[in-house]
Design a protein around this motif. Sequence first.
Motif, PDB file in Angstrom:
ATOM      1  N   PRO A   1       0.955  -1.059  -0.131  1.00 23.93           N
ATOM      2  CA  PRO A   1      -0.039  -0.010  -0.331  1.00 23.93           C
ATOM      3  C   PRO A   1       1.115   0.859   0.010  1.00 23.93           C
ATOM      4  CG  PRO A   1      -1.355  -1.287   1.620  1.00 23.93           C
ATOM      5  CD  PRO A   1       0.448  -2.202   1.375  1.00 23.93           C
ATOM      6  N   TYR A   2       0.454   2.126  -0.895  1.00 24.01           N
ATOM      7  CA  TYR A   2       1.017   3.839  -0.995  1.00 24.01           C
ATOM      8  C   TYR A   2       0.620   4.744   0.214  1.00 24.01           C
ATOM      9  CZ  TYR A   2       2.867   1.618  -5.293  1.00 24.01           C
ATOM     10  OH  TYR A   2       3.068   0.902  -6.942  1.00 24.01           O
TER      11      TYR A   2
ATOM     12  N   ALA B   1      -4.896   6.733   0.555  1.00 22.17           N
ATOM     13  CA  ALA B   1      -6.933   6.197   0.403  1.00 22.17           C
ATOM     14  C   ALA B   1      -7.273   7.629   0.345  1.00 22.17           C
ATOM     15  CB  ALA B   1      -6.879   5.196   2.212  1.00 22.17           C
TER      16      ALA B   1
ATOM     17  N   TYR C   1     -10.639   1.704  -0.678  1.00 18.13           N
ATOM     18  CA  TYR C   1      -9.731   1.929   0.020  1.00 18.13           C
ATOM     19  C   TYR C   1      -8.766   2.058   1.107  1.00 18.13           C
ATOM     20  CZ  TYR C   1      -9.074   3.186  -5.161  1.00 18.13           C
ATOM     21  OH  TYR C   1      -8.723   2.580  -6.449  1.00 18.13           O
TER      22      TYR C   1
ATOM     23  N   TRP D   1      -7.502   0.071   2.488  1.00 15.77           N
ATOM     24  CA  TRP D   1      -6.956  -0.965   2.641  1.00 15.77           C
ATOM     25  C   TRP D   1      -5.089  -0.183   2.682  1.00 15.77           C
ATOM     26  CZ3 TRP D   1      -3.542  -0.950  -1.500  1.00 15.77           C
ATOM     27  CH2 TRP D   1      -4.230  -0.822  -2.514  1.00 15.77           C
ATOM     28  N   ASP D   2      -5.351   0.887   1.993  1.00 19.25           N
ATOM     29  CA  ASP D   2      -4.717   1.454   1.347  1.00 19.25           C
ATOM     30  C   ASP D   2      -4.281   2.948   2.402  1.00 19.25           C
ATOM     31  OD1 ASP D   2      -2.318   2.380  -0.577  1.00 19.25           O
ATOM     32  OD2 ASP D   2      -3.269   3.667  -2.020  1.00 19.25           O
TER      33      ASP D   2
ATOM     34  N   ALA E   1       0.551   3.717   4.612  1.00 19.21           N
ATOM     35  CA  ALA E   1       1.647   2.810   3.575  1.00 19.21           C
ATOM     36  C   ALA E   1       2.583   2.456   5.176  1.00 19.21           C
ATOM     37  CB  ALA E   1       2.782   3.735   3.473  1.00 19.21           C
TER      38      ALA E   1
ATOM     39  N   HIS F   1      -8.598  -5.426  -9.163  1.00 19.56           N
ATOM     40  CA  HIS F   1      -8.312  -5.383  -7.513  1.00 19.56           C
ATOM     41  C   HIS F   1      -7.595  -3.529  -8.737  1.00 19.56           C
ATOM     42  CE1 HIS F   1      -5.047  -3.920  -4.393  1.00 19.56           C
ATOM     43  NE2 HIS F   1      -5.158  -4.776  -4.401  1.00 19.56           N
TER      44      HIS F   1
ATOM     45  N   THR G   1      -5.321  -1.137  -8.393  1.00 15.59           N
ATOM     46  CA  THR G   1      -3.845  -0.952  -7.971  1.00 15.59           C
ATOM     47  C   THR G   1      -2.888  -1.714  -8.314  1.00 15.59           C
ATOM     48  OG1 THR G   1      -3.440  -1.671  -5.817  1.00 15.59           O
ATOM     49  CG2 THR G   1      -4.190   0.697  -6.605  1.00 15.59           C
TER      50      THR G   1
ATOM     51  N   GLY H   1      -1.421  -8.953  -3.097  1.00 14.62           N
ATOM     52  CA  GLY H   1      -2.822  -8.534  -3.630  1.00 14.62           C
ATOM     53  C   GLY H   1      -3.531  -9.517  -4.606  1.00 14.62           C
TER      54      GLY H   1
END
Length: 219
Positions: free
Chosen positions: A37-38, A41, A58, A60-61, A64, A135, A137, A163
């Motif tokens: 993850p970056y 979100a 998002y 989950w993001d 990071a 997904h 991304t 992912g």
Amino acid sequence: MGIIKEERIGNQRLILGDCLKVMPLLGRFDAVVTDPPYGLAQKLQGGTWGKKFAGSDYDWDAVAPDASFLTAGIPAIVWGGNYIGLPPSRCWLVWHKRDAVRTMADCELAWTTLDANARVFDWTIAATNAERVGHPTQKPVALMEWCLGFLPDAKTILDPFMGSGTTLVACQRMGRHGTGIELDPDYFAIACKRVDEAARQPDLLIPETQAAPTQDKLI
């Protein structure tokens, strides 16, 4: 939360669970190749980048990860490494997306431990659309195969943030032994399906690999 569920498909091992709790239970790997993850979100859900992704899940993001999923002395390729507190790298890998919309980045960056020159992979988003499985991304299989090409001696690959399983699909196609860990059960199921499809359609140019070598335990 350790290993919740595990599947072995082809040369790949897929694990449902929290990577930071699962990794100490696994052996040592030749390399880490992952797309964590970056932490974007808020921007994706209608913030800086407008309404394009508003309403999408998002969560989950949201944050990071730190670098604790990396093991000292193990080669690594980490997409989104520019969002994580990692040391300087000589070799950054760049995915150039020529058809990216103006509100999104023209490229994505992968931090590496490689002692090599920076490299660029030119691959359009449109060329990846046929692969998309849900997904948001998802990386192109061709991109992850390109990454594995920089690690010719790495036979066992770990992806702590699996992912939808693209890294393991690339491993299966290239005759590598991959282990992927994913916390979300829906994405885990998608990854299992994709790896199974890859295992059923082997690349005849790649020799069938033997059983995975015994791995040393992490210290």
